[in-house]
Each structure stands twice: as C-alpha cells, then as structure tokens.
Design a protein around this motif. Sequence first.
Motif, mmCIF file in Angstrom:
data_model
loop_
_atom_site.group_PDB
_atom_site.id
_atom_site.type_symbol
_atom_site.label_atom_id
_atom_site.label_comp_id
_atom_site.label_asym_id
_atom_site.label_seq_id
_atom_site.Cartn_x
_atom_site.Cartn_y
_atom_site.Cartn_z
ATOM 1 N N ILE A 219 1.007 -1.258 0.030
ATOM 2 C CA ILE A 219 -0.125 0.019 0.039
ATOM 3 C C ILE A 219 0.786 1.277 0.047
ATOM 4 C CG2 ILE A 219 -1.692 1.336 1.147
ATOM 5 C CD1 ILE A 219 -2.479 -1.210 2.675
ATOM 6 N N GLN A 220 0.589 2.018 -0.989
ATOM 7 C CA GLN A 220 1.267 3.536 -1.006
ATOM 8 C C GLN A 220 0.303 4.315 -0.238
ATOM 9 O OE1 GLN A 220 1.021 6.269 -4.081
ATOM 10 N NE2 GLN A 220 3.163 6.982 -3.930
ATOM 11 N N GLY A 221 0.922 5.057 0.823
ATOM 12 C CA GLY A 221 -0.004 5.942 1.627
ATOM 13 C C GLY A 221 -0.377 5.193 2.747
ATOM 14 N N PHE A 222 -0.385 6.085 3.892
ATOM 15 C CA PHE A 222 -0.818 5.480 5.231
ATOM 16 C C PHE A 222 -1.565 6.393 5.956
ATOM 17 C CE2 PHE A 222 0.040 2.930 9.127
ATOM 18 C CZ PHE A 222 -0.325 1.741 8.865
ATOM 19 N N GLY A 223 -2.550 7.042 5.240
ATOM 20 C CA GLY A 223 -3.146 8.050 5.739
ATOM 21 C C GLY A 223 -4.847 7.443 6.117
ATOM 22 N N ASN A 224 -5.563 8.290 6.124
ATOM 23 C CA ASN A 224 -6.996 7.702 6.124
ATOM 24 C C ASN A 224 -7.366 6.347 5.095
ATOM 25 O OD1 ASN A 224 -10.148 7.753 5.178
ATOM 26 N ND2 ASN A 224 -10.238 8.638 7.197
ATOM 27 N N VAL A 225 -7.137 6.469 4.205
ATOM 28 C CA VAL A 225 -7.600 5.280 3.188
ATOM 29 C C VAL A 225 -6.597 4.206 3.456
ATOM 30 C CG1 VAL A 225 -7.775 4.609 0.871
ATOM 31 C CG2 VAL A 225 -8.516 6.962 1.449
ATOM 32 N N SER A 282 12.790 3.239 0.124
ATOM 33 C CA SER A 282 12.470 4.669 -0.364
ATOM 34 C C SER A 282 11.368 4.477 -1.055
ATOM 35 C CB SER A 282 13.513 5.170 -1.302
ATOM 36 O OG SER A 282 13.348 4.157 -2.694
ATOM 37 N N ASN A 283 10.419 5.734 -1.414
ATOM 38 C CA ASN A 283 9.106 5.646 -2.029
ATOM 39 C C ASN A 283 9.368 5.042 -3.561
ATOM 40 O OD1 ASN A 283 7.352 6.796 -0.334
ATOM 41 N ND2 ASN A 283 8.124 8.860 -0.616
ATOM 42 N N ASP A 284 10.348 5.274 -4.235
ATOM 43 C CA ASP A 284 10.567 4.517 -5.293
ATOM 44 C C ASP A 284 10.748 2.965 -5.165
ATOM 45 O OD1 ASP A 284 10.372 6.794 -6.649
ATOM 46 O OD2 ASP A 284 12.461 7.227 -6.863
ATOM 47 N N ALA A 298 -2.248 7.256 -1.944
ATOM 48 C CA ALA A 298 -1.907 8.374 -1.667
ATOM 49 C C ALA A 298 -2.341 9.712 -2.535
ATOM 50 C CB ALA A 298 -0.272 8.440 -1.517
ATOM 51 N N LEU A 299 -1.649 9.719 -3.680
ATOM 52 C CA LEU A 299 -1.837 10.854 -4.502
ATOM 53 C C LEU A 299 -2.190 10.216 -5.905
ATOM 54 C CD1 LEU A 299 0.822 13.263 -3.249
ATOM 55 C CD2 LEU A 299 -1.574 13.541 -2.796
ATOM 56 N N GLY A 300 -2.638 11.349 -6.906
ATOM 57 C CA GLY A 300 -2.603 11.160 -8.281
ATOM 58 C C GLY A 300 -1.426 11.144 -8.938
ATOM 59 N N GLY A 320 -6.701 3.200 -4.945
ATOM 60 C CA GLY A 320 -7.583 3.615 -3.517
ATOM 61 C C GLY A 320 -7.501 5.082 -3.507
ATOM 62 N N ALA A 321 -6.622 5.634 -4.153
ATOM 63 C CA ALA A 321 -6.429 7.103 -4.330
ATOM 64 C C ALA A 321 -7.184 7.550 -5.584
ATOM 65 C CB ALA A 321 -4.598 7.542 -4.661
ATOM 66 N N ASN A 322 -7.499 8.673 -5.938
ATOM 67 C CA ASN A 322 -8.258 9.259 -7.079
ATOM 68 C C ASN A 322 -6.883 9.586 -8.141
ATOM 69 O OD1 ASN A 322 -10.756 9.333 -6.167
ATOM 70 N ND2 ASN A 322 -10.371 10.918 -4.891
HETATM 71 P P1 NAD Z 1 -4.345 11.437 3.800
HETATM 72 O O1 NAD Z 1 -4.102 12.813 3.895
HETATM 73 O O2 NAD Z 1 -5.041 11.117 5.031
HETATM 74 O O3 NAD Z 1 -3.088 10.394 3.720
HETATM 75 C C1 NAD Z 1 -2.500 10.648 2.376
HETATM 76 C C2 NAD Z 1 -1.389 9.590 2.963
HETATM 77 O O4 NAD Z 1 -0.450 9.644 1.577
HETATM 78 C C3 NAD Z 1 -0.301 10.056 3.788
HETATM 79 O O5 NAD Z 1 -0.190 8.690 4.476
HETATM 80 C C4 NAD Z 1 0.905 10.713 3.037
HETATM 81 O O6 NAD Z 1 2.056 10.603 3.982
HETATM 82 C C5 NAD Z 1 0.844 9.877 2.137
HETATM 83 N N1 NAD Z 1 1.763 10.444 0.982
HETATM 84 C C6 NAD Z 1 1.568 11.648 0.480
HETATM 85 N N2 NAD Z 1 2.508 11.756 -0.511
HETATM 86 C C7 NAD Z 1 3.288 10.977 -0.829
HETATM 87 C C8 NAD Z 1 4.063 10.161 -1.785
HETATM 88 N N3 NAD Z 1 4.678 11.081 -2.550
HETATM 89 N N4 NAD Z 1 4.682 9.044 -1.569
HETATM 90 C C9 NAD Z 1 4.293 8.156 -0.530
HETATM 91 N N5 NAD Z 1 3.075 8.487 0.258
HETATM 92 C C10 NAD Z 1 2.462 9.701 0.310
HETATM 93 O O7 NAD Z 1 -5.436 11.363 2.688
HETATM 94 P P2 NAD Z 1 -6.369 10.175 2.383
HETATM 95 O O8 NAD Z 1 -7.824 10.681 2.729
HETATM 96 O O9 NAD Z 1 -6.021 8.905 2.699
HETATM 97 O O10 NAD Z 1 -6.519 10.221 0.670
HETATM 98 C C11 NAD Z 1 -5.783 9.627 -0.059
HETATM 99 C C12 NAD Z 1 -6.272 9.344 -1.421
HETATM 100 O O11 NAD Z 1 -7.474 8.709 -1.377
HETATM 101 C C13 NAD Z 1 -6.158 10.631 -2.169
HETATM 102 O O12 NAD Z 1 -6.076 10.476 -3.661
HETATM 103 C C14 NAD Z 1 -7.723 10.884 -2.144
HETATM 104 O O13 NAD Z 1 -8.406 11.863 -3.147
HETATM 105 C C15 NAD Z 1 -8.497 9.436 -1.966
HETATM 106 N N6 NAD Z 1 -9.892 9.198 -1.431
HETATM 107 C C16 NAD Z 1 -9.675 9.583 -0.102
HETATM 108 C C17 NAD Z 1 -11.185 9.454 0.500
HETATM 109 C C18 NAD Z 1 -11.470 9.809 1.840
HETATM 110 O O14 NAD Z 1 -12.541 9.365 2.331
HETATM 111 N N7 NAD Z 1 -10.371 10.207 2.810
HETATM 112 C C19 NAD Z 1 -12.039 8.968 -0.294
HETATM 113 C C20 NAD Z 1 -11.901 8.542 -1.720
HETATM 114 C C21 NAD Z 1 -10.776 8.858 -2.022
#
Ligand code: NAD
Length: 419
Positions: A219-225, A282-284, A298-300, A320-322
């Motif tokens: 999984i790339q990104g460890f935020g909400n999603v 690393s991220n890569d 994480a991001l688009g 998971g991201a948009n």
């Molecule tokens: P968030 O801010 O809670 O978490 C984002 C995560 O991505 C963080 O862990 C951050 O450190 C990480 N991140 C940022 N840049 C990065 C990079 N360059 N490399 C690796 N990790 C990186 O955001 P979120 O709400 O989890 O949203 C993540 C994606 O999911 C976005 O594309 C958002 O549009 C999409 N999304 C979110 C929801 C939602 O309910 N929160 C719903 C649908 C889609």
Amino acid sequence: MTVISPPVMSGKAIARNQFDRAADLIGLESYMRRILTAPFREVQVEIPVRMDDGRIEVFTGYRIQHNGARGPCKGGIRYHPHADHDEVLGLATIMTWKTALMDIPFGGAKGGVAVDPRGLSPLELERLTRRFIQRISIVLGPYRDIPAPDVNTNAQVMAWILDEYSSRQGYTPAVVTGKPVSLGGSLGRDEATGRGVMYVMMEYGRDFGIPLKGSRVVIQGFGNVGGHLARLLVAEAGATVIAVSDVDGGIVNERGLDIPGLLAHTAERRPISAWRGGGAISNDDLWSVKCDWLVPAALGGVITREKNAKTIECRVVVEGANGPTTPTADLILAERGIPVIPDFLANAGGVTVSYYEWAQNLQQYRWTHEKVNDELRTTIVKAYTAVRDLAKERAVTFRTAAYAIALQRVAEAERLRGN
Ligand code: NAD
C-alpha cells in the motif's frame, strides 16, 4: 520539508482520456459529451489569512462543481501545495462518475487550497479553513454542494466548516460530511473508504481466484484510506500487508507488517521509515516489491510509463487514491495482463457513507455502525457486480465498464431534465 514531485499528467487530462473511451462504447452524442466534460460551475478565491506572527499570507482556493444533474454536488476539500484548477476539476469530474456508479443521489464537486498544511499552526489552519468557507459558502448548502475530507483535511476541519457555515445559516449539519461523530458525523465514516476498498478486493479475489486470506498486499499511503485499509485487511480478511509508505518513505517486511503496532507508531506523528518492524525502503523502491495486490492510496499520477508501469510486479492494481494511474500507464498495465480496479469503484466507500451521514443529518436520526457497514457492503458490491458483468459482456477493462455505467446514468438524468 519533503518536496513532492508533481504528477506527469494533469487530473483533467486523465479524466478526459478515460471518458472518451467509455463515451465511444455507449455511443454518446457529441452535445452530451460537451455537457458532461465541462464543469457546471467553478469558483476561485483568494484567501487572506492572519498568520501567528501577525503577517497576512494569501492562498488560492477552488471549489468546482462538475455536474449536479443527479442531485446536490458532493466532493472533498484537499489542502496540498500542488492543488490547482486542473487537478480540482479532474477530481470533481471523478466524483460525478463515482456518485453515479454507486447510484447515490449526488453529483460531483471538489475543492482545494494550494497550501502545505504542515507549515501551518493549528490556529492558522483553522483561520484558513474559516476564511475559505466564508468565500465559497454562497455555492454550498445541504441541497446544493456538500464538502467532505480529502488529502490533508480531517474531521476537525469538517467541524470548522460546519461551524462557519452554521454561524450564518443556522444549524446545518448536512452541509458537510466526515464530521466528528459527536457533531453529527456517521459511525463508520472514518474507515469507510478503506472498508469499501476491502469489500471490492474480497469480491474480486473470489471471482478471479486471488483470495484475500494469505495474499500479499503493498500500500502506498498510510493516511485515512491506506491506514484503515491495512488495518481491516489484516484484522477482517486475513491478508498479509508486506509493505507500506508515507510521504517520507516506506517499510517492508516479507513476513507481514505488524499493522496495529505501525498505526500506533504513526499516530505519534513518527515517520513510517523509523519503525523497527521491517526494513526501510524509499518511495521509489515500494513499486518493485512483488505482491498480489498493489494499492496506491496517496496521490494522483503515481503510476506512469516513465516510472513504474513496465516494472510493477503484482497481480492486481487497486486504485485507493483518486487518479493514481495515468492513461498510458493504464494501457501498459493492460498489455502486461495486470488488471486495474478503478478509483471511482474501489474508493467509493467514503462518499457512500457520506451519503448515509447526510441522510442521517436530514432525519436527525443515528444509524448503528453495523447498519452503516451492511448498507455500504450492499451498495458497493452491487456497483462492483454491474461493472464486472459489463466488462465481461463487452470485453473491456473494469475502468471502461465503470465509466460506461456512470456516463449512461448521468446522461439519462440530463436528458430527463430536458437537456
Ligand atoms: P491522507 O492525507 O489521510 O493520507 C495521505 C497519505 O499519503 C499519507 O500517509 C501521506 O504521508 C501519503 N503520501 C503523500 N504523498 C506521498 C508520496 N509522494 N509518496 C508516498 N506517500 C505519500 O489522505 P487520504 O484521505 O487517505 O486520501 C488518499 C487518497 O485517497 C487521495 O487520492 C484521495 O483523493 C483519495 N480518497 C480519499 C477518500 C477519503 O475518504 N479520505 C475517499 C476517496 C478517495
């Protein structure tokens, strides 16, 4: 401060390219293509914010309503240094297809402010949010446009939005979703996007012979999603999460990461790469970890021809991201036989439970967490099944099938309204 490199292709261009393929499939008229690719309304504002040291700094904010034929516009607000008109428009457009595919009575919108919130104090963040809402509140409303959290915004930010809007219009909880539960938020909203991703993975895994139990997930990104998804996959589906990353780097453990431990670690605002339960990467490097499921969360614009589409080693990509996959990367993955479960199916759990939150607010009635999860599962599985069946029938990708279903529904609403 970590600098995040901008996506190679804009969100707007990605959405347009994918749109055309599906519009051709359903033979959409050219005038309807014009209506459905252009935004209904765009608002751009300058936001002056008094900083803690007395200076005034000015930020640019956007609220773009892409389409409201099927109901009030709906979509998150993100705070990110790269938020700009094209990105917000691309994301607003995806929201139109997402709400249509889930068959919930909303259209699509998105908001963004070009800011790195990590450089702001909590009070500066609050003042920024209130000023932004003051300037766009004229286009918001429970039957007009309803914001929600997105990248770098959370339940606290939604609470400020509720307070700012209600201070002028009177108590209006249904004007924003993703609120704290004690302020009218829905049980289960916080984890809903990750939970929805898991439900879609469960269905896909059963249909295509990749059972989640024991399968390996990156999984790339460890935020909400990403964070909720990792937790739920381990706790409820028996999957093994072997690598995750955040903005500062990643971590890998072939035997499986201790996700509850890692979540406790990151809750204290410590970087993932400093966690002792695995090796730092690393991220890569994350893209070259071999796995069954690869989930960009994480991001688009992160899966591209130049960077990783030719080398990724997984059985399925789950968006998971948009907008994480550029159209060229999408084609490369298809040629390599790697299916992609598109964003507006995979991550639609958040907006679906936002719909339940809105409905609960309008009724002033609270659902149980169990009811929220049951309804979410029913709604997202129904959408998944429709996409799977159309993809098979017309021999197209899941993305094109999902687009075709969504476009058909929005076009029908436009026609019934007289367009
Ligand atoms: P968030 O801010 O809670 O978490 C984002 C995560 O991505 C963080 O862990 C951050 O450190 C990480 N991140 C940022 N840049 C990065 C990079 N360059 N490399 C690796 N990790 C990186 O955001 P979120 O709400 O989890 O949203 C993540 C994606 O999911 C976005 O594309 C958002 O549009 C999409 N999304 C979110 C929801 C939602 O309910 N929160 C719903 C649908 C889609």
